[in-house]
Design an enzyme around this catalytic site. Sequence first.
Site, PDB file in Angstrom:
ATOM      1  N   ARG A  52       0.847  -0.981  -0.019  1.00 44.27           N
ATOM      2  CA  ARG A  52       0.114  -0.070  -0.031  1.00 44.27           C
ATOM      3  C   ARG A  52       0.962   1.161  -0.040  1.00 44.27           C
ATOM      4  O   ARG A  52       1.842   1.236   0.782  1.00 44.27           O
ATOM      5  CB  ARG A  52      -0.853  -0.031   1.302  1.00 44.27           C
ATOM      6  N   GLU A  60     -10.616   5.102  -5.670  1.00 39.47           N
ATOM      7  CA  GLU A  60     -11.117   3.772  -5.886  1.00 39.47           C
ATOM      8  C   GLU A  60     -11.571   3.376  -7.339  1.00 39.47           C
ATOM      9  O   GLU A  60     -11.803   4.371  -8.012  1.00 39.47           O
ATOM     10  CB  GLU A  60     -12.095   3.322  -5.126  1.00 39.47           C
ATOM     11  N   ARG A  94      -1.196  -5.346   4.514  1.00 37.50           N
ATOM     12  CA  ARG A  94      -0.282  -4.943   3.300  1.00 37.50           C
ATOM     13  C   ARG A  94       0.721  -4.364   4.085  1.00 37.50           C
ATOM     14  O   ARG A  94       0.563  -3.651   5.133  1.00 37.50           O
ATOM     15  CB  ARG A  94      -1.201  -3.981   2.429  1.00 37.50           C
TER      16      ARG A  94
END
Length: 168
Positions: A52, A60, A94
């Site tokens: 990330r 998004e 992540r």
Amino acid sequence: MKSHFTRVLLLAAFLIFANTSSADSLYGRIVGIADGDTVTVLDATNTQWKIRLMGIDAPEKKQAFGQKSKEHLSSLVFNKQVTVEYSKQDKYGRTVGKILVDGTDANLQQVKAGLAWHYKKYQKEQSIEDRTIYAQAEEQARTEKQGLWIDPDLTPPWDWRHQRKSKH
């Protein structure tokens, strides 16, 4: 007065040392792009790492500019050898890090292109230098109406995600 100054200097030195010493580095090739702020790195042991991108939040996939952001990140990093500087994992497991391609900060490039926000909610996790550079890059992209900044009715991804959650 002198002892206060000494304590401030010692604290500053500690914070600088703590900030730089806590980062680890990962080397590998980008083998996947999930969206404008999440990639997969394959390291030398064939281990996949979900990364990330630190300091940014991209639209998004279903948001305006989501696909453009993903494509831009892909053009910067896909199938390239990278260094990932990281110091934590997020709640989804992540690794959160800064991706460098030949010394170029890909996270920052996303902001400069107007295809990601400087994620101020987590800016304290960045070095002071990165925090400043990312904020300036976002301001310049806004001023020049780069990428998503041409949209006057922009919804930041953190608000968009919150709206989607509250509908369910």
